[in-house]
Design a protein around this motif. Structure first.
Motif, mmCIF file in Angstrom:
data_model
loop_
_atom_site.group_PDB
_atom_site.id
_atom_site.type_symbol
_atom_site.label_atom_id
_atom_site.label_comp_id
_atom_site.label_asym_id
_atom_site.label_seq_id
_atom_site.Cartn_x
_atom_site.Cartn_y
_atom_site.Cartn_z
ATOM 1 N N ALA A 68 -5.237 8.821 -6.487
ATOM 2 C CA ALA A 68 -6.949 8.386 -6.996
ATOM 3 C C ALA A 68 -6.757 7.325 -7.353
ATOM 4 O O ALA A 68 -7.696 6.620 -6.552
ATOM 5 N N GLN A 69 -5.939 5.564 -7.514
ATOM 6 C CA GLN A 69 -6.063 5.041 -7.918
ATOM 7 C C GLN A 69 -6.127 4.774 -6.348
ATOM 8 O O GLN A 69 -6.483 3.307 -6.047
ATOM 9 N N VAL A 70 -5.255 4.121 -5.471
ATOM 10 C CA VAL A 70 -5.277 4.352 -4.151
ATOM 11 C C VAL A 70 -7.040 4.338 -3.751
ATOM 12 O O VAL A 70 -7.296 3.146 -3.249
ATOM 13 N N ALA A 71 -7.699 5.171 -3.604
ATOM 14 C CA ALA A 71 -9.012 5.235 -3.229
ATOM 15 C C ALA A 71 -9.472 5.008 -4.127
ATOM 16 O O ALA A 71 -10.718 3.211 -3.244
ATOM 17 N N VAL B 176 -18.388 -7.698 2.197
ATOM 18 C CA VAL B 176 -18.657 -9.412 1.636
ATOM 19 C C VAL B 176 -18.069 -10.365 2.435
ATOM 20 O O VAL B 176 -19.204 -11.169 2.473
ATOM 21 N N GLY B 177 -16.763 -10.373 2.552
ATOM 22 C CA GLY B 177 -16.741 -11.408 2.968
ATOM 23 C C GLY B 177 -17.865 -11.891 4.807
ATOM 24 O O GLY B 177 -17.667 -12.947 5.318
ATOM 25 N N GLY C 55 -12.013 -0.922 -3.173
ATOM 26 C CA GLY C 55 -12.731 -2.302 -3.381
ATOM 27 C C GLY C 55 -12.391 -3.015 -2.609
ATOM 28 O O GLY C 55 -12.820 -4.553 -1.901
ATOM 29 N N VAL C 56 -11.333 -2.849 -1.722
ATOM 30 C CA VAL C 56 -10.663 -3.619 -0.627
ATOM 31 C C VAL C 56 -11.866 -3.780 0.643
ATOM 32 O O VAL C 56 -12.535 -5.105 1.305
ATOM 33 N N VAL C 57 -12.597 -2.276 1.034
ATOM 34 C CA VAL C 57 -13.260 -2.839 2.107
ATOM 35 C C VAL C 57 -14.693 -3.531 1.778
ATOM 36 O O VAL C 57 -15.078 -3.829 2.476
ATOM 37 N N ILE D 55 -25.300 -1.989 4.248
ATOM 38 C CA ILE D 55 -25.966 -1.229 2.667
ATOM 39 C C ILE D 55 -25.709 0.200 3.297
ATOM 40 O O ILE D 55 -24.166 0.952 2.424
ATOM 41 N N VAL D 56 -24.859 0.872 3.865
ATOM 42 C CA VAL D 56 -24.552 1.813 4.641
ATOM 43 C C VAL D 56 -22.765 2.098 4.659
ATOM 44 O O VAL D 56 -22.500 3.371 3.721
ATOM 45 N N MET D 57 -22.017 0.892 4.585
ATOM 46 C CA MET D 57 -20.687 0.918 5.270
ATOM 47 C C MET D 57 -20.017 1.052 3.237
ATOM 48 O O MET D 57 -18.952 1.989 3.238
ATOM 49 N N CYS D 58 -20.677 0.312 2.946
ATOM 50 C CA CYS D 58 -20.914 -0.305 1.681
ATOM 51 C C CYS D 58 -20.900 1.189 0.701
ATOM 52 O O CYS D 58 -20.247 1.419 -0.305
ATOM 53 N N GLY D 59 -21.960 1.818 1.053
ATOM 54 C CA GLY D 59 -22.375 3.143 -0.035
ATOM 55 C C GLY D 59 -21.564 3.978 0.754
ATOM 56 O O GLY D 59 -21.189 5.065 -0.854
#
Length: 127
Positions: A74-77, A89-90, A82-84, A110-114
């Motif tokens: 769960a923590q890894v997900a 954003v970078g 956050g990493v993605v 937006i699609v990838m973040c969502g």
């Protein structure tokens, strides 16, 4: 402290590279499969291919990291979400710094973040 097996150590070391590589693989595979003509010669609309391929590209690293993690899934997900998001954003900031027309990047962003956020939230209760 708990002893870790060599297989667990290898899984932790390879987790990030394989998860990020899965994003590219998901995009290529979904794009390829969607461009195949359907039954009766009906092809999939290009906007649908674009939407699904970007969504798969955003969700794949979170899901693969969740599956690969030997413990604390769960923590890894959540961390991988956050990493993605940081990577996306970078990339968007790099496009802005190069004075590129970022309007073409906003919708995939937006699609990838969502998709990454949705996958991370849906996997947060899994062990």
């Amino acid at each position: 402290m708990q002893e870790r097996s060599p297989a667990d150590v290898i899984r932790w070391v390879l987790l990030l590279p394989i998860a990020l590589l899965s994003s590219l693989v998901a995009y290529v595979v979904v794009s390829f499969l969607a461009k195949l003509t359907g039954p009766g010669g009906v092809s999939t609309p290009s906007w649908w291919i674009f939407l699904v391929a970007n969504a798969a590209s955003g969700a794949a690293p979170v899901f693969v990291a969740h599956v690969m993690a030997p413990t604390r899934k769960a923590q890894v997900a959540i961390i991988m979400t956050g990493v993605v998001l940081l990577i996306l954003v970078g990339l968007l900031l790099m496009a802005l710094a190069k004075s590129l027309d970022v309007r073409q990047f906003i919708f995939p962003f937006i699609v990838m973040c969502g998709a990454a956020i949705w996958t991370g939230i849906s996997l947060r209760n899994e062990n």
